[in-house]
Write a protein that holds these residues in place. Structure first.
Motif, PDB file in Angstrom:
ATOM      1  N   SER A   1       0.833  -1.188   0.000  1.00  0.00           N
ATOM      2  CA  SER A   1       0.000   0.000   0.000  1.00  0.00           C
ATOM      3  C   SER A   1       0.877   1.250   0.000  1.00  0.00           C
TER       4      SER A   1
ATOM      5  N   SER B   1       2.485   2.096   3.401  1.00  0.00           N
ATOM      6  CA  SER B   1       3.651   1.253   3.678  1.00  0.00           C
ATOM      7  C   SER B   1       4.870   1.737   2.909  1.00  0.00           C
TER       8      SER B   1
ATOM      9  N   SER C   1       1.192   1.075   9.603  1.00  0.00           N
ATOM     10  CA  SER C   1       0.401   0.947   8.377  1.00  0.00           C
ATOM     11  C   SER C   1       0.350  -0.495   7.883  1.00  0.00           C
ATOM     12  N   LYS C   2       1.403  -1.275   8.146  1.00  0.00           N
ATOM     13  CA  LYS C   2       1.407  -2.680   7.736  1.00  0.00           C
ATOM     14  C   LYS C   2       0.362  -3.471   8.528  1.00  0.00           C
TER      15      LYS C   2
ATOM     16  N   ASP D   1      -2.974  -2.749   7.053  1.00  0.00           N
ATOM     17  CA  ASP D   1      -3.148  -3.509   5.813  1.00  0.00           C
ATOM     18  C   ASP D   1      -3.490  -4.968   6.104  1.00  0.00           C
TER      19      ASP D   1
ATOM     20  N   ASN E   1      -7.172  -5.254   7.278  1.00  0.00           N
ATOM     21  CA  ASN E   1      -8.122  -5.159   6.162  1.00  0.00           C
ATOM     22  C   ASN E   1      -8.081  -6.390   5.266  1.00  0.00           C
ATOM     23  N   GLU E   2      -6.912  -7.023   5.173  1.00  0.00           N
ATOM     24  CA  GLU E   2      -6.760  -8.207   4.325  1.00  0.00           C
ATOM     25  C   GLU E   2      -7.309  -9.458   5.004  1.00  0.00           C
TER      26      GLU E   2
END
Length: 261
Positions: free
Chosen positions: A57, A60, A145-146, A149, A152-153
Motif C-alpha cells: 500500500s 507502507s 500501516s502494515k 493492511d 483489512n486483508e
C-alpha cells in the motif's frame, strides 16, 4: 556508481542498521529502476508504480522510504504538483556522494559502523522519538500501516479501516511491544474466524479495529475466547423432524400449554 557497488553497500549498512524486508524491497525496486534507466540519478518514479511492483500500500511505501532516507541510503522529494512523481536519488556512501535533497544521518561507512557487534551496542545515540518500537521477542520494527493492511486483508468480515490515526498508531505499537508481531497476526486470524465478532449472535455485536486493539479485548481474542463453539450464531440451530430446533421448541411448548386441564 554501479549495481554491485550499491548492493554491497546495502548489505554493509544492514549489518549496523535495522532494515525490514519491506524496506529492502523498496530499496531494490528503486535500484532496479535506476539501472533500467541507464543509471539516471536522480530519477522520477510514481508511488503507484512502486506499490504495484512490490504489492504494497502507499502508506507502507511512505513509511519504508522515510526509513531508507533516515539511514542515508536514498534521498527523495515529493512532486511539486499532483501530476508530478517523487524524485529519488541513490546515495553512494562509500564515496560520500549525495546531492543534498536532505541531510542524511549516515554520510560515510567506517569500521565502527560495519562491526559485527550487536545493534544495541552500536547505537549509542538517543533513539528518535518517532521511531517504531521493537517487540519483546526481537522482531524487527513493524510500521503501523502494515498492521492496518493486514487487518483489512485478514478480517474482511469486520468493518474496514480507512484512516491511520495517531490513537490507532499508539495502540498498534503498544500491542507490538507487549505481544510481538506474530501474536498480532495470530489475533487477527482468530478474529476473522469468529462469527460472534462479526455480528452473528443474539446481541448483534460487531467488533472493529479499535475494539480488537484494546488490551483486554486483544488478549481474549488471541486466547480464542470468541470462537464459535462458545458463541453460536443467532441463525445456527439443529434440525428436528425437518424443522429448526428453535421452531420445534416453541411449537412443543404451545402444545403442552393447550393440553393442560
Amino acid at each position: 556508481m554501479n549495481y554491485i557497488e550499491l548492493i554491497n553497500q546495502f548489505w554493509q549498512v544492514r549489518r549496523s542498521k535495522r532494515i525490514t524486508s519491506l524496506q529492502a524491497d523498496v530499496y531494490f525496486t528503486l535500484l532496479n529502476e535506476c539501472n533500467l534507466r541507464g543509471w539516471e540519478n536522480p530519477f522520477e518514479i510514481s508511488n503507484k508504480l512502486i506499490c504495484a511492483t512490490i504489492g504494497i500500500s502507499e502508506p507502507s511505501l511512505i513509511d519504508s522510504r522515510n526509513r531508507l532516507q533516515q539511514i542515508g541510503l536514498i534521498e527523495f522529494q515529493n512532486g511539486k504538483r499532483n501530476s508530478q512523481s517523487p524524485v529519488y536519488y541513490l546515495n553512494n556512501l562509500s564515496r560520500n556522494r549525495t546531492i543534498g535533497l536532505v541531510e542524511p544521518l549516515v554520510t560515510s561507512l567506517d569500521e565502527t559502523e560495519l562491526s559485527a557487534e550487536p545493534f544495541n551496542k552500536l547505537n549509542k545515540t538517543k533513539k528518535n522519538k518517532t521511531s517504531l518500537p521493537e517487540s519483546p521477542v526481537g522482531e524487527a520494527e513493524v510500521p503501523a500501516s502494515k498492521i492496518i493492511d493486514l487487518y483489512n486483508e485478514i478480517c474482511k468480515n469486520l468493518p474496514p479501516v480507512k484512516i491511520l490515526t495517531e490513537k490507532r498508531r499508539k495502540a498498534i505499537n503498544a500491542r507490538l511491544r507487549e505481544h510481538g508481531y506474530e501474536n498480532v497476526v495470530k489475533m487477527l486470524q482468530m478474529a476473522s474466524k469468529s462469527n460472534f465478532l462479526a455480528g452473528q449472535s443474539q446481541r448483534g455485536f460487531i467488533a472493529d479495529f479499535d475494539w480488537l486493539f484494546k488490551p483486554e479485548n486483544f488478549a481474549k481474542t488471541l486466547e480464542d475466547k470468541y470462537n464459535d463453539n462458545r458463541y453460536k450464531p443467532a441463525s445456527q440451530g439443529t434440525v428436528v423432524n425437518g424443522k429448526d430446533s428453535n421452531v420445534a421448541y416453541l411449537e412443543g411448548a404451545y402444545e403442552r400449554l393447550t393440553q393442560q386441564p
